[in-house]
Design a protein around this motif. Sequence first.
Motif, mmCIF file in Angstrom:
data_model
loop_
_atom_site.group_PDB
_atom_site.id
_atom_site.type_symbol
_atom_site.label_atom_id
_atom_site.label_comp_id
_atom_site.label_asym_id
_atom_site.label_seq_id
_atom_site.Cartn_x
_atom_site.Cartn_y
_atom_site.Cartn_z
ATOM 1 N N ASP A 43 -18.772 -12.301 -31.264
ATOM 2 C CA ASP A 43 -18.548 -11.220 -30.310
ATOM 3 C C ASP A 43 -18.969 -11.682 -28.916
ATOM 4 O OD1 ASP A 43 -18.213 -8.891 -28.910
ATOM 5 O OD2 ASP A 43 -19.354 -7.629 -30.303
ATOM 6 N N THR A 63 -14.065 -11.284 -30.816
ATOM 7 C CA THR A 63 -13.960 -10.048 -30.043
ATOM 8 C C THR A 63 -14.410 -10.328 -28.622
ATOM 9 O OG1 THR A 63 -14.438 -8.744 -32.039
ATOM 10 C CG2 THR A 63 -14.684 -7.633 -29.910
ATOM 11 N N ASP A 83 -9.426 -10.045 -30.204
ATOM 12 C CA ASP A 83 -9.312 -8.619 -29.940
ATOM 13 C C ASP A 83 -10.061 -8.329 -28.648
ATOM 14 O OD1 ASP A 83 -8.914 -5.908 -30.088
ATOM 15 O OD2 ASP A 83 -10.463 -5.566 -31.598
#
Length: 220
Positions: A43, A63, A83
Motif C-alpha cells: 500500500d 494500492t 488500484d
Amino acid sequence: MRRLARTKAPVIDRIVLHDLSPAPATALEGEGMHEGLLLEGEDLSQRDLSGVVLSECALLGVTAHETDLRSSRLLETRIERMDASVLNLSRAVLRDVEIHGSRIGALDVYESSLSSVRFVGCKVDWINLRGAELENVLFEDCTIAEVDLGGARATRLAFEGCRTERLSVRQSRLQDVDLRGLQLVEVDDLQGLRGATIDGARAVELATSFAAHLGIRVED
C-alpha cells in the motif's frame, strides 16, 4: 497526386525483468533511487514519493490512492493490477514502462515524457496528458472516460480496442497518431486532430462535427 505515407505504428521495447528482490512499501523513499525491486500487494497510498527513481522494478497488486510521484523516473518498470483513485505522475519520465490491468480514477501525467510505454486492459476515469511529450505509446483494450491531450506533442501513439467518451486535442501536435482503434463520442477541437489517422466508421460518426467545423449546414 502524391500519396500520403502510411501511419507508423508505435515501437514498444519488451521489458524483461530478472532476479527481483521483494521489498515492502517502506523501502521506497522520495528522491531515492531503487533498482530491481518487487513490490507485491503493498500500500503506497498518500505517500510522497516525488522525485523517486524506479529502474527495472515491478509493482504488482499495489494500492496507490493519492500517491505523489511528481518528477519521478520510471525506467524498465512493470505495473500490474494497480488500484488508485488519484495518481500524480506529473512532470515525470516514463521510459520502457508497461501498465497492465489497473484501475485508476484520475491519472495526472501532464508535462511528462512517455517513451515506449504500453497500457493494457486498464480502466481510467481521466488521463491528463496536457503538455506531455509522447513517443511510441500504445493503449490496448482500455476504457478511459476522458483522454486529455491538450497541448501535447505525440508521435507514434496508437489505440487498439479502446473506448473513450471525450477526447481533448486542443492545441496538440500529432504525428502518426492512430485513432482507428478508439471508439469515441466527442472531440473538443477538430483542428487538433491534424496529424491523426481515423477510419471510415469514425469519419462517418464525426461527419456532423466536421460539417459544423467547416461552416456547412446539414439539413434533410
